[in-house]
Scaffold this active site. Sequence first.
Site: not given
Length: 184
Positions: A9-10
């Site tokens: 996600s990051t």
Amino acid sequence: MIFGYARVSTDDQNLSLQIDALTHYGIDKLFQEKVTGAKKDRPQLEEMINLLREGDSVVIYKLDRISRSTKHLIELSELFEELSVNFISIQDNVDTSTSMGRFFFRVMASLAELERDIIIERTNSGLKAARVRGKKGGRPSKGKLSIDLALKMYDSKEYSIRQILDASKLSKTTFYRYLNKRNA
């Protein structure tokens, strides 16, 4: 063919753990991306889906790596079932090539259908209650003044259709519907 899909996600997160597990599983082709699960634009997932053929398998590390929501996961599982593609989640012990894996996804599909039915029931109940209170659904009527103005402008033969539509704020379709109705 066995396709692997990995996502973080990051930028701070690392794909290594997922890639190692997928490689150990024996995938033939890996798709990976660094995008948030809520983001709809996932080019690698789309590319993988476009390559899927009957009998292929999609392997992921965990269910939350492929799906941004339960609804999206159910949509994917229905797509995989339509394509006759097996779906495997290593950490969650889901494998649709087994009877338990298929059962798991059928339960999910049933829950999705139930949710859709509940939404339809609520919508219909709301519309019925609104009608009882005298509310009318649909678009508001264009108003007699706008229609009369448009027809008078048309009859004068001084204005183009574009000028009539701009002045009356009617759409082309609406204008011609009333014109045809009048001339019928």
